[in-house]
Design a protein around this motif. Structure first.
Motif, PDB file in Angstrom:
ATOM      1  N   LYS A 109      -5.900   8.692  -4.686  1.00  0.00           N
ATOM      2  CA  LYS A 109      -4.761   8.719  -3.758  1.00  0.00           C
ATOM      3  C   LYS A 109      -5.237   8.614  -2.316  1.00  0.00           C
ATOM      4  O   LYS A 109      -4.626   7.903  -1.501  1.00  0.00           O
ATOM      5  CB  LYS A 109      -3.979  10.017  -3.986  1.00  0.00           C
ATOM      6  N   ASP A 110      -6.342   9.301  -2.001  1.00  0.00           N
ATOM      7  CA  ASP A 110      -6.883   9.198  -0.639  1.00  0.00           C
ATOM      8  C   ASP A 110      -7.381   7.792  -0.343  1.00  0.00           C
ATOM      9  O   ASP A 110      -7.192   7.254   0.761  1.00  0.00           O
ATOM     10  CB  ASP A 110      -8.027  10.199  -0.453  1.00  0.00           C
ATOM     11  N   LEU A 111      -8.060   7.175  -1.334  1.00  0.00           N
ATOM     12  CA  LEU A 111      -8.599   5.840  -1.115  1.00  0.00           C
ATOM     13  C   LEU A 111      -7.486   4.817  -0.886  1.00  0.00           C
ATOM     14  O   LEU A 111      -7.681   3.820  -0.179  1.00  0.00           O
ATOM     15  CB  LEU A 111      -9.465   5.428  -2.307  1.00  0.00           C
TER      16      LEU A 111
ATOM     17  N   GLY B  10       0.824  -1.203   0.000  1.00  0.00           N
ATOM     18  CA  GLY B  10       0.000   0.000   0.000  1.00  0.00           C
ATOM     19  C   GLY B  10       0.858   1.253   0.000  1.00  0.00           C
ATOM     20  O   GLY B  10       0.524   2.245  -0.685  1.00  0.00           O
ATOM     21  N   PHE B  11       1.962   1.234   0.781  1.00  0.00           N
ATOM     22  CA  PHE B  11       2.866   2.391   0.739  1.00  0.00           C
ATOM     23  C   PHE B  11       3.472   2.563  -0.660  1.00  0.00           C
ATOM     24  O   PHE B  11       3.644   3.686  -1.150  1.00  0.00           O
ATOM     25  CB  PHE B  11       3.973   2.220   1.787  1.00  0.00           C
TER      26      PHE B  11
ATOM     27  N   LEU C 185      -4.069   1.059   6.621  1.00  0.00           N
ATOM     28  CA  LEU C 185      -4.757   1.209   7.893  1.00  0.00           C
ATOM     29  C   LEU C 185      -4.976  -0.151   8.539  1.00  0.00           C
ATOM     30  O   LEU C 185      -5.105  -1.172   7.853  1.00  0.00           O
ATOM     31  CB  LEU C 185      -6.101   1.912   7.697  1.00  0.00           C
ATOM     32  N   ALA C 186      -5.068  -0.112   9.864  1.00  0.00           N
ATOM     33  CA  ALA C 186      -5.412  -1.324  10.592  1.00  0.00           C
ATOM     34  C   ALA C 186      -6.864  -1.668  10.300  1.00  0.00           C
ATOM     35  O   ALA C 186      -7.685  -0.780  10.041  1.00  0.00           O
ATOM     36  CB  ALA C 186      -5.223  -1.114  12.097  1.00  0.00           C
ATOM     37  N   PRO C 187      -7.224  -2.953  10.308  1.00  0.00           N
ATOM     38  CA  PRO C 187      -8.608  -3.342   9.986  1.00  0.00           C
ATOM     39  C   PRO C 187      -9.643  -2.628  10.846  1.00  0.00           C
ATOM     40  O   PRO C 187     -10.713  -2.263  10.352  1.00  0.00           O
ATOM     41  CB  PRO C 187      -8.605  -4.853  10.237  1.00  0.00           C
ATOM     42  N   LYS C 188      -9.340  -2.395  12.102  1.00  0.00           N
ATOM     43  CA  LYS C 188     -10.333  -1.771  12.975  1.00  0.00           C
ATOM     44  C   LYS C 188     -10.594  -0.308  12.617  1.00  0.00           C
ATOM     45  O   LYS C 188     -11.622   0.253  12.974  1.00  0.00           O
ATOM     46  CB  LYS C 188      -9.875  -1.869  14.429  1.00  0.00           C
ATOM     47  N   ASP C 189      -9.653   0.317  11.904  1.00  0.00           N
ATOM     48  CA  ASP C 189      -9.820   1.739  11.538  1.00  0.00           C
ATOM     49  C   ASP C 189     -10.392   1.923  10.127  1.00  0.00           C
ATOM     50  O   ASP C 189     -10.697   3.050   9.712  1.00  0.00           O
ATOM     51  CB  ASP C 189      -8.468   2.457  11.597  1.00  0.00           C
ATOM     52  N   LEU C 190     -10.519   0.834   9.406  1.00  0.00           N
ATOM     53  CA  LEU C 190     -10.892   0.948   7.991  1.00  0.00           C
ATOM     54  C   LEU C 190     -12.318   1.451   7.819  1.00  0.00           C
ATOM     55  O   LEU C 190     -12.588   2.326   6.980  1.00  0.00           O
ATOM     56  CB  LEU C 190     -10.720  -0.419   7.314  1.00  0.00           C
TER      57      LEU C 190
ATOM     58  N   CYS D  85      -9.224  -5.275  -2.657  1.00  0.00           N
ATOM     59  CA  CYS D  85      -7.901  -5.697  -3.123  1.00  0.00           C
ATOM     60  C   CYS D  85      -6.913  -5.859  -1.971  1.00  0.00           C
ATOM     61  O   CYS D  85      -5.756  -6.252  -2.205  1.00  0.00           O
ATOM     62  CB  CYS D  85      -7.346  -4.689  -4.120  1.00  0.00           C
ATOM     63  N   ARG D  86      -7.323  -5.534  -0.743  1.00  0.00           N
ATOM     64  CA  ARG D  86      -6.436  -5.804   0.400  1.00  0.00           C
ATOM     65  C   ARG D  86      -6.165  -7.307   0.461  1.00  0.00           C
ATOM     66  O   ARG D  86      -7.055  -8.139   0.297  1.00  0.00           O
ATOM     67  CB  ARG D  86      -7.088  -5.356   1.705  1.00  0.00           C
ATOM     68  N   ALA D  87      -4.921  -7.656   0.696  1.00  0.00           N
ATOM     69  CA  ALA D  87      -4.542  -9.073   0.751  1.00  0.00           C
ATOM     70  C   ALA D  87      -5.265  -9.812   1.871  1.00  0.00           C
ATOM     71  O   ALA D  87      -5.523 -11.020   1.764  1.00  0.00           O
ATOM     72  CB  ALA D  87      -3.031  -9.197   0.905  1.00  0.00           C
ATOM     73  N   ASP D  88      -5.619  -9.082   2.951  1.00  0.00           N
ATOM     74  CA  ASP D  88      -6.275  -9.720   4.097  1.00  0.00           C
ATOM     75  C   ASP D  88      -7.780  -9.479   4.094  1.00  0.00           C
ATOM     76  O   ASP D  88      -8.434  -9.611   5.131  1.00  0.00           O
ATOM     77  CB  ASP D  88      -5.671  -9.200   5.401  1.00  0.00           C
ATOM     78  N   TYR D  89      -8.360  -9.118   2.932  1.00  0.00           N
ATOM     79  CA  TYR D  89      -9.757  -8.690   2.961  1.00  0.00           C
ATOM     80  C   TYR D  89     -10.700  -9.812   3.356  1.00  0.00           C
ATOM     81  O   TYR D  89     -11.695  -9.579   4.043  1.00  0.00           O
ATOM     82  CB  TYR D  89     -10.164  -8.124   1.588  1.00  0.00           C
TER      83      TYR D  89
END
Length: 816
Positions: free
Chosen positions: A757-759, A726-727, A765-770, A798-802
């Protein structure tokens, strides 16, 4: 019963319709209707109790219309006139004998006072005239009175003649014939006396007879006697030598030079007649009328001047093709006119020159002393001499120009076959893109300076060889059109009420439309060819073979694929350069037409007249150019995006956004991103060079930005992205955003890149903050008009841990 129903229907008509019916009836019929019909009585009795003047404005206006129409039937004319910068004022023109009658009956003297009476009380004025003339008109002429002066008898007869033209009484035709017979006998007696005095050379006797004749039919009888007595007008058996020389000069007219010699001789004859008229006729009106009558006799159907012009036409049509055309026209004819048209061009130029020569002669007649020809009437006489040739003239002008334009375009097409796709014929390989653009700009500046008259013309091929359009051809078409318009403009200077002027103006519009259509026919194949090439390359960009990036390691290219990609890039660059040239040269051609339109055509075409055929054709050409540019730019943008997509497909590795856990991050843009942005920078610069109009350039760059956003969105959806990835993605998107910000992309389009870019922060982000992050983005309307909720969801997914955190994001979702 049927008659009563018809009367009722008549009474129910509007007052203005009733007035239109009444104004054509005899006066006795009007009185009968007024006595039997209350509505007609209200219309007719404007200034009587119970009439329209009792407060009903509609009936008052209708009644005044009827009475003014009755005055018009006697030869009166009233109109409104307003000079620039002054108020509108009423004008009136009446027969001279009636003006003296009104002065005697009503004490009205002068045009302003008479115009006021016609406007305010036309009924009272007409009734006074009708009451005075009716009895004499019915008896066929004024009563015999030995004490009455001959001039007064002539004036009375003239008043009755005008009265009879109105057919105002029952049996008016019989009475008019009787009055006309009396007037003819009166004229014959006094014109015979005038002729005897003229034969004796008795100027005093001629003036006495003319003072009688000037009161009837404006002195036409003595004017005709003077004109018919002249050897060049009458049928004299023996002609004095000085007049024979004039007639011989007319017979030898074959060109502009011999016509000028004839007009010089004719000027001397007209001056001599002016001196005779001043001696034979009483001033002030009759001498000028006699001189004008003599000029009209010369230009009559069998007059010397008109015969001379007809002989000139016949000679020009029969003359062999020789170099009689002016040098400038000959040069242009060699370029845009076939040789067979040389005779026609000679005819057109000579006839237009003859009009100019005759108008100059008319100005000289207006400056004669002691008697002059009225300037306006002299010009009208000159233009009337061309009534018999103007229809053929304008058709020939249009035909010659049409043939010339068709031949010029055919010659260019035959000499310039379309180049193959990707051909560099339009620009030698040694010439860079910027060098070619510099040459185009230099050409535009030079041609525009020539068009504005600041520089002499030079060949465009010297500045821009191998161009897809010929500016020299466009200039030749324009100059040929200017010559045709200049010739037709001579006829367009005729008085507004002459049919000759209308024909000339219609022809001017037609030849200008022919110019617009011919330039459009020259531009259209260039656009068609280059757009077809762009479409072909667009398909080639789709099918271009290239490796797709592997999961790890750089993409591997074969020598064949590298060579194919290089050749494709070269073809795209060559076609894009040709497209740029077509756009800029077309823009130059349109600018030339605009300068010509405002500078030369403004006298004939109102720019605000949207229904004018010339304005419609001009807008049609501009729309066709804009549409062609838009279609070509669409293909160019699509080619750029497909090549960009090819770079991303072949260079972007899965490991870029899903690196191994032990991999250290440099947080710099990926190689695929750098290459894509480099390619976009080069292509964007080329796109901005394709048009000189900032508004259109902004539209195209905005369209490129919106479509690129879709390409980037699709590229993101191809990968599973981890937090380190993501970075890396944010670093790439920052570079894309920087390109968009520096590439003149408009603020609305820049929002797409900022939102993406914002998205991308959703990947770090950590999952709890998403969930809170997304709710905040939606509350700030970050994605409004940019992405649908489904597209936002696809990016987050597209998050690998989605799969593991899916319930934390989607549960009780009220914003996605």
């Amino acid at each position: 019963p049927a008659g009563r129903q018809a009367k009722i229907r008549f009474m129910l008509l509007p007052a203005r319709v009733i007035a239109q019916i009444l104004e054509h009836l005899p006066v006795e019929a009007l009185l009968d209707l007024a006595n039997s019909c209350r509505v007609v009585r209200r219309v007719m009795h404007v200034h009587e109790p119970g009439g329209g003047g009792g407060g009903d404005a509609e009936y008052t206006a209708a009644g005044q219309r009827v009475w003014r129409a009755l005055l018009r039937r006697m030869g009166w004319r009233a109109w409104q006139e307003r000079a620039r910068g002054s108020e509108r004022r009423a004008r009136v023109a009446v027969p001279r004998s009636h003006a003296r009658l009104v002065q005697r009956l009503c004490g009205v003297d002068g045009e302003p006072e008479l115009a006021g009476v016609v406007a305010a009380a036309p009924d009272l004025l007409f009734k006074a005239i009708y009451a005075d003339l009716r009895a004499d008109f019915a008896s066929g002429g004024p009563a015999a009175d030995a004490s009455q002066a001959a001039g007064d008898v002539g004036e009375r007869l003239d008043q009755l003649l005008w009265f009879g033209r109105g057919r105002l009484t029952r049996g008016a035709d019989v009475a008019s014939r009787r009055v006309a017979g009396a007037a003819d006998r009166f004229e014959a007696a006094h014109s015979a006396q005038f002729a005897r005095m003229f034969a004796r050379g008795d100027c005093a006797g001629m003036q006495r007879a003319a003072r009688v004749l000037e009161h009837i039919r404006d002195g036409r009888a003595c004017i005709d006697v003077l004109a018919a007595a002249h050897p060049l007008v009458g049928s004299a058996r023996e002609m004095p030598a000085r007049y024979a020389r004039v007639a011989d000069a007319g017979a030898r007219v074959t060109d502009s030079q011999s016509l000028g010699a004839f007009l010089d001789a004719l000027h001397a004859v007209i001056g001599e007649h002016a001196r005779v008229a001043a001696l034979a006729l009483p001033p002030p009106a009759l001498p000028a009328s006699a001189l004008l009558g003599f000029v009209r006799a010369l230009f009559a159907p069998r007059g010397l001047a008109l015969r001379t012009l007809q002989q000139l036409y016949a000679h020009l049509r029969a003359v062999p093709v020789v170099a009689h055309v002016t040098q400038a026209a000959a040069v242009r004819s060699a370029v845009v006119a076939p040789d067979a048209a040389a005779k026609d061009v000679l005819f057109l130029e000579t006839v237009a020159g003859a009009v100019a020569q005759l108008l100059a002669a008319a100005r000289a007649w207006a400056a004669m002393r002691p008697v002059a020809v009225d300037a306006a009437l002299g010009r009208r006489c000159v233009f009337a001499a061309f009534d018999d040739v103007i229809a053929d003239y304008v058709q020939l002008e249009r035909r010659v120009l049409g043939r010339a334009y068709a031949a010029a375009l055919a010659q260019w097409t035959a000499a310039t076959p379309p180049p193959p796709v990707g051909s560099s014929r339009s620009a030698p390989r040694a010439a860079s893109f910027q060098q070619r653009l510099h040459a185009i700009e230099e050409l535009k500046q030079r041609v525009l300076r020539v068009a504005e008259g600041a520089e002499k013309r030079g060949a465009a091929e010297d500045v821009l060889p191998h161009a897809p359009l010929s500016i020299d051809l466009c200039v030749d078409l324009l100059l040929a059109n200017r010559d045709a318009v200049a010739r037709l403009a001579v006829f367009a200077a005729a008085p507004p009420d002459m049919a000759l002027r209308r024909l000339a103006l219609d022809a001017i519009e037609a030849v200008f439309c022919a110019l617009l259509q011919s330039v459009g026919n020259h531009i259209r194949p260039a656009f068609t060819g280059v757009v077809a090439d762009l479409k072909q390359l667009e398909q080639a960009a789709v099918s271009s073979a290239g490796p797709v990036a592997a999961d790890s390691g750089p993409a591997v290219y074969s020598p064949q694929s590298l060579q194919a990609e290089k050749e494709l890039r070269e073809k795209v660059a060559a076609v894009e350069l040709r497209f740029v040239e077509v756009i800029h040269l077309t823009d130059l051609a349109v600018q030339l037409l605009e300068i010509y339109y405002k500078k030369d055509m403004g006298a004939f075409i109102k720019e605000t007249d949207f229904l004018n055929i010339c304005n419609q054709e001009k807008r049609a050409l501009e729309r066709a150019v804009d549409d062609s540019v838009a279609v070509g730019m669409d293909s160019v943008i699509e080619i750029v995006l497909r090549q960009t997509r090819h770079i991303l497909d072949s260079e972007q590795r899965a490991a870029d956004y899903h690196p191994d856990s032990g991999t250290s991050l440099a947080l710099t843009p990926t190689l695929a991103c750098v290459r894509a942005v480099q390619f976009l920078g080069e292509s964007g610069a080329a796109l901005q060079c394709m048009t000189a109009h900032k508004q259109m350039r902004d539209v195209f760059m905005g369209e490129l930005g919106v479509r690129l956003f879709s390409v980037l969105l699709d590229n993101i959806k191809r990968f599973q992205i981890t937090e380190p990835g993501g970075f890396q993605l944010i670093a790439d998107l920052n570079l894309y955003y920087d390109w968009a910000a520096t590439a003149a992309v408009d603020a609305d389009t820049l929002r797409f890149f900022a939102a993406l870019k914002d998205l991308a922060n959703c990947f770090i982000l950590a999952p709890k903050d998403l969930r809170a992050f997304l709710r905040d983005q939606y509350s700030r309307r970050t994605f409004d008009g940019v992405m649908r909720s489904e597209e936002v969801y696809d990016v987050v997914a597209c998050r690998a841990d989605y799969r593991a955190i899916r319930t934390q994001v989607e549960g009780h979702c009220d914003f996605m």
